[in-house]
Design an enzyme around this catalytic site. Structure first.
Site, PDB file in Angstrom:
ATOM      1  N   ARG A  79      46.593  53.857  38.103  1.00 53.74           N
ATOM      2  CA  ARG A  79      46.425  53.899  36.654  1.00 53.74           C
ATOM      3  C   ARG A  79      46.175  55.319  36.178  1.00 53.74           C
ATOM      4  O   ARG A  79      46.617  55.711  35.105  1.00 53.74           O
ATOM      5  CB  ARG A  79      45.259  52.984  36.270  1.00 53.74           C
ATOM      6  CG  ARG A  79      44.908  52.974  34.816  1.00 53.74           C
ATOM      7  CD  ARG A  79      43.754  52.009  34.547  1.00 53.74           C
ATOM      8  NE  ARG A  79      44.132  50.636  34.808  1.00 53.74           N
ATOM      9  CZ  ARG A  79      43.355  49.757  35.446  1.00 53.74           C
ATOM     10  NH1 ARG A  79      42.181  50.104  35.883  1.00 53.74           N
ATOM     11  NH2 ARG A  79      43.763  48.524  35.636  1.00 53.74           N
ATOM     12  N   TYR A  80      45.429  56.086  36.957  1.00 54.07           N
ATOM     13  CA  TYR A  80      45.129  57.484  36.611  1.00 54.07           C
ATOM     14  C   TYR A  80      45.942  58.377  37.536  1.00 54.07           C
ATOM     15  O   TYR A  80      46.139  58.048  38.701  1.00 54.07           O
ATOM     16  CB  TYR A  80      43.648  57.784  36.834  1.00 54.07           C
ATOM     17  CG  TYR A  80      42.699  56.889  36.088  1.00 54.07           C
ATOM     18  CD1 TYR A  80      42.364  57.151  34.764  1.00 54.07           C
ATOM     19  CD2 TYR A  80      42.118  55.794  36.711  1.00 54.07           C
ATOM     20  CE1 TYR A  80      41.476  56.334  34.087  1.00 54.07           C
ATOM     21  CE2 TYR A  80      41.224  54.972  36.037  1.00 54.07           C
ATOM     22  CZ  TYR A  80      40.898  55.246  34.726  1.00 54.07           C
ATOM     23  OH  TYR A  80      40.018  54.449  34.054  1.00 54.07           O
TER      24      TYR A  80
ATOM     25  N   ARG B  91      44.133  59.303  41.072  1.00 48.70           N
ATOM     26  CA  ARG B  91      43.463  58.362  41.973  1.00 48.70           C
ATOM     27  C   ARG B  91      44.115  56.990  41.948  1.00 48.70           C
ATOM     28  O   ARG B  91      44.659  56.571  40.927  1.00 48.70           O
ATOM     29  CB  ARG B  91      41.968  58.261  41.663  1.00 48.70           C
ATOM     30  CG  ARG B  91      41.623  57.919  40.225  1.00 48.70           C
ATOM     31  CD  ARG B  91      40.198  58.440  39.948  1.00 48.70           C
ATOM     32  NE  ARG B  91      39.624  57.989  38.696  1.00 48.70           N
ATOM     33  CZ  ARG B  91      39.852  58.559  37.515  1.00 48.70           C
ATOM     34  NH1 ARG B  91      40.694  59.574  37.388  1.00 48.70           N
ATOM     35  NH2 ARG B  91      39.255  58.105  36.429  1.00 48.70           N
TER      36      ARG B  91
ATOM     37  N   CYS C 207      35.460  38.440  50.295  1.00 46.06           N
ATOM     38  CA  CYS C 207      34.182  39.064  49.942  1.00 46.06           C
ATOM     39  C   CYS C 207      33.063  38.342  50.691  1.00 46.06           C
ATOM     40  O   CYS C 207      33.232  37.193  51.086  1.00 46.06           O
ATOM     41  CB  CYS C 207      33.914  38.925  48.448  1.00 46.06           C
ATOM     42  SG  CYS C 207      35.128  39.736  47.405  1.00 46.06           S
TER      43      CYS C 207
ATOM     44  N   CYS D 180      31.090  36.254  43.389  1.00 44.54           N
ATOM     45  CA  CYS D 180      30.306  36.399  42.168  1.00 44.54           C
ATOM     46  C   CYS D 180      31.067  35.664  41.076  1.00 44.54           C
ATOM     47  O   CYS D 180      32.238  35.979  40.834  1.00 44.54           O
ATOM     48  CB  CYS D 180      30.157  37.869  41.818  1.00 44.54           C
ATOM     49  SG  CYS D 180      29.751  38.895  43.256  1.00 44.54           S
TER      50      CYS D 180
ATOM     51  N   CYS E 181      33.217  37.569  38.556  1.00 44.63           N
ATOM     52  CA  CYS E 181      34.073  38.626  39.123  1.00 44.63           C
ATOM     53  C   CYS E 181      35.287  38.936  38.243  1.00 44.63           C
ATOM     54  O   CYS E 181      35.988  38.043  37.790  1.00 44.63           O
ATOM     55  CB  CYS E 181      34.554  38.218  40.499  1.00 44.63           C
ATOM     56  SG  CYS E 181      35.710  39.411  41.213  1.00 44.63           S
TER      57      CYS E 181
ATOM     58  N   ARG F 257      37.955  40.143  39.265  1.00 46.64           N
ATOM     59  CA  ARG F 257      39.174  39.750  39.980  1.00 46.64           C
ATOM     60  C   ARG F 257      39.050  38.303  40.424  1.00 46.64           C
ATOM     61  O   ARG F 257      39.582  37.903  41.451  1.00 46.64           O
ATOM     62  CB  ARG F 257      39.403  40.647  41.198  1.00 46.64           C
ATOM     63  CG  ARG F 257      39.686  42.061  40.801  1.00 46.64           C
ATOM     64  CD  ARG F 257      40.592  42.786  41.802  1.00 46.64           C
ATOM     65  NE  ARG F 257      40.738  44.149  41.326  1.00 46.64           N
ATOM     66  CZ  ARG F 257      39.958  45.152  41.733  1.00 46.64           C
ATOM     67  NH1 ARG F 257      39.022  44.960  42.651  1.00 46.64           N
ATOM     68  NH2 ARG F 257      40.138  46.355  41.240  1.00 46.64           N
TER      69      ARG F 257
ATOM     70  N   ASP G 179      33.897  42.032  31.772  1.00 52.35           N
ATOM     71  CA  ASP G 179      35.304  41.942  31.370  1.00 52.35           C
ATOM     72  C   ASP G 179      35.625  40.559  30.804  1.00 52.35           C
ATOM     73  O   ASP G 179      34.879  39.605  31.004  1.00 52.35           O
ATOM     74  CB  ASP G 179      36.200  42.231  32.575  1.00 52.35           C
ATOM     75  CG  ASP G 179      36.072  43.678  33.038  1.00 52.35           C
ATOM     76  OD1 ASP G 179      36.156  44.572  32.173  1.00 52.35           O
ATOM     77  OD2 ASP G 179      35.874  43.910  34.247  1.00 52.35           O
TER      78      ASP G 179
ATOM     79  N   ASP H 187      36.198  48.506  30.608  1.00 51.33           N
ATOM     80  CA  ASP H 187      37.565  48.598  31.096  1.00 51.33           C
ATOM     81  C   ASP H 187      38.442  48.041  29.978  1.00 51.33           C
ATOM     82  O   ASP H 187      38.350  46.856  29.637  1.00 51.33           O
ATOM     83  CB  ASP H 187      37.708  47.778  32.390  1.00 51.33           C
ATOM     84  CG  ASP H 187      38.623  48.465  33.388  1.00 51.33           C
ATOM     85  OD1 ASP H 187      39.726  48.873  32.967  1.00 51.33           O
ATOM     86  OD2 ASP H 187      38.240  48.584  34.560  1.00 51.33           O
TER      87      ASP H 187
ATOM     88  N   LYS I 272      39.041  52.847  32.045  1.00 56.96           N
ATOM     89  CA  LYS I 272      37.640  52.726  31.619  1.00 56.96           C
ATOM     90  C   LYS I 272      37.265  53.839  30.655  1.00 56.96           C
ATOM     91  O   LYS I 272      37.704  54.975  30.829  1.00 56.96           O
ATOM     92  CB  LYS I 272      36.727  52.822  32.845  1.00 56.96           C
ATOM     93  CG  LYS I 272      36.917  51.693  33.836  1.00 56.96           C
ATOM     94  CD  LYS I 272      36.007  51.865  35.035  1.00 56.96           C
ATOM     95  CE  LYS I 272      36.387  50.945  36.162  1.00 56.96           C
ATOM     96  NZ  LYS I 272      37.703  51.290  36.762  1.00 56.96           N
TER      97      LYS I 272
HETATM   98  C1  LIG Z   1      37.982  51.768  37.889  1.00 57.46           C
HETATM   99  C2  LIG Z   1      39.242  52.250  38.382  1.00 57.46           C
HETATM  100  C3  LIG Z   1      39.336  53.519  38.986  1.00 57.46           C
HETATM  101  C4  LIG Z   1      38.156  54.420  39.176  1.00 57.46           C
HETATM  102  O1  LIG Z   1      37.712  54.885  37.967  1.00 57.46           O
HETATM  103  P1  LIG Z   1      36.506  55.914  37.912  1.00 57.46           P
HETATM  104  O2  LIG Z   1      36.235  56.001  36.469  1.00 57.46           O
HETATM  105  O3  LIG Z   1      37.009  57.164  38.545  1.00 57.46           O
HETATM  106  O4  LIG Z   1      35.392  55.321  38.711  1.00 57.46           O
HETATM  107  C5  LIG Z   1      40.553  53.946  39.421  1.00 57.46           C
HETATM  108  N1  LIG Z   1      41.656  53.181  39.288  1.00 57.46           N
HETATM  109  C6  LIG Z   1      41.607  51.978  38.707  1.00 57.46           C
HETATM  110  C7  LIG Z   1      42.851  51.205  38.586  1.00 57.46           C
HETATM  111  C8  LIG Z   1      40.393  51.465  38.234  1.00 57.46           C
HETATM  112  O5  LIG Z   1      40.346  50.252  37.680  1.00 57.46           O
HETATM  113  S1  SF4 Z   2      32.457  41.158  42.124  1.00 54.22           S
HETATM  114 FE1  SF4 Z   2      34.322  40.129  42.879  1.00 54.22          FE
HETATM  115  S2  SF4 Z   2      35.219  41.603  44.269  1.00 54.22           S
HETATM  116 FE2  SF4 Z   2      33.080  42.205  44.026  1.00 54.22          FE
HETATM  117  S3  SF4 Z   2      31.958  41.113  45.665  1.00 54.22           S
HETATM  118 FE3  SF4 Z   2      31.848  39.826  43.847  1.00 54.22          FE
HETATM  119  S4  SF4 Z   2      33.566  38.418  44.106  1.00 54.22           S
HETATM  120 FE4  SF4 Z   2      33.975  40.154  45.460  1.00 54.22          FE
END
Ligand SMILES: *Cc1c(COP(=O)(O)O)cnc(C)c1O
Ligand code: SF4
Length: 347
Positions: free
Chosen positions: A87-88, A91, A100, A104, A107, A109, A269, A306, A313
């Site tokens: 996305r960035y 990174r 996991c 949670c 979560c 995801r 989220d 996010d 973010k």
């Molecule tokens: C959260 C996230 C990151 C890391 O973001 P930081 O602000 O650097 O912690 C990088 N890529 C994706 C896709 C993310 O969701």
């Molecule tokens: S927040 Fe989601 S990805 Fe993170 S430990 Fe909990 S269930 Fe796993």
């Protein structure tokens, strides 16, 4: 005692009140509660217990509002190869597996994690590594999932070595809930796997309540810090878990005490079936404002959102600067201090 993984096991452990919607809630996401987390639950007040609330399925998960999304942070839209999100420019996220130590209920995801979602195959992982090799602008690789520390020490070591061998990858970041919820997994072998020779490795630890930092969790974090691994904390702001200033203050102090620098406080989220965890942004900002007056800068996380749709973010903390309504000229600002006092500053 093993990790609890079914409604029957939760029922036997006295964690459920009968409700026909629980079966649907349990189908919407896998269940896992480790013995460490189970031991923390106050059975006398399950409804208000911040640990039970995070891990025990709730009938409220069956309520899905129109604003909620299957892919709340838009990972899918930014995934050039399986298991990787770019996305960035500098990174990427790399998700080697979907399992996991706990699940949670809030979560982000939620619809992806679980024992059904398998790890990347060797060929898929090689394709993801190939993408990173081919993109010299990638400075940082963030291992997430699932939980990367659920890999065996051998497989984790192989992955870290493969990333370490890519010269432009300067930083490897690992995000995990393992040190807190399954501290015994943090073995000497696992710690050795977390030590690349060339790149720097940072470990982000997910922790939402000071009570999660048991003696065993503190010891696991101390082993990691003693091994020279810098630690940062990630917390999700959650209704009924940590949405009051005392709880957040205690958590942030506890994290700093165990050498974990609070990094992000995540606004929850728009995950389907998690309305019962959501707080408003205005409430989150008020909490951050209150923390500013109480806590050392070292203990302040950045409050982030996010942006839905895969836009990344952004900080959404309270503002301290505004126009000064009492100013005679237009080039004056009003700045609010951490205790609510207002002061004029030349704009
Ligand atoms: C959260 C996230 C990151 C890391 O973001 P930081 O602000 O650097 O912690 C990088 N890529 C994706 C896709 C993310 O969701
Ligand atoms: S927040 Fe989601 S990805 Fe993170 S430990 Fe909990 S269930 Fe796993």
């Amino acid at each position: 005692m093993p990790t609890l993984r079914t409604l029957q096991e939760l029922d036997r452990a006295g964690l459920l009140s009968p409700d026909p919607r629980l079966a649907t809630a349990a189908q919407s996401m896998a269940i896992a509660i480790t013995p460490e987390m189970l031991a923390l639950i106050d059975h006398g007040d399950l409804v208000h217990d911040p640990i039970a609330r995070q891990f025990v399925p709730s009938p409220a998960e069956t309520e899905v509002s129109a604003d909620e999304l299957a892919d709340p942070i838009g990972d899918e839209a930014r995934s050039p190869v399986k298991g990787l999100v770019h996305r960035y420019p500098d990174r990427v996220l790399l998700k080697p597996l979907h399992v996991c130590p706990v699940y949670c209920r809030f979560c982000f995801r939620r619809e992806k994690v679980g024992p059904g979602g398998e790890a990347l195959s060797a060929a898929e992982l090689e394709a993801a590594l190939g993408y990173i090799r081919d993109h010299p602008g990638i400075w940082e690789v963030i291992l997430t999932g699932g939980d990367p520390l659920m890999l065996s020490a051998r497989r984790l070591g192989e992955l870290i070595r493969a990333l370490d061998a890519i010269p432009h990858v300067a930083v490897i970041r690992v995000h995990s809930r393992v040190p807190v919820v399954d501290p015994e997994r943090v073995s000497p072998d696992l710690i050795a796997a977390l030590k690349p020779r060339r790149a720097s490795l940072w470990l982000g630890v997910h922790c939402n309540h000071a009570r999660e930092l048991t003696a065993a969790a503190r010891a696991a974090l101390a082993r990691l810090a003693d091994a020279g691994i810098p630690l940062m904390g990630q917390t999700v702001l959650l209704r009924g878990v940590n949405d009051d200033v005392e709880t957040l203050e205690q958590l942030m102090r506890a994290l700093v005490t165990v050498r974990v620098k609070p990094y992000y406080l995540h606004h929850p989220d728009l995950v389907r079936g998690t309305g019962h965890f959501r707080v408003s942004i205005a409430e989150g900002q008020a909490l951050m404002k209150a923390l500013r007056g109480r806590l050392s800068g070292l203990a302040q996380p950045t409050y982030v959102l996010d942006v839905p749709g895969g836009h990344g973010k952004v900080p959404i903390g309270p503002a301290y600067l505004g126009d000064d309504p009492g100013a005679l000229t237009s080039d004056s600002l009003a700045v609010e201090d951490a205790f609510g006092g207002r002061h004029r500053y030349p704009g």
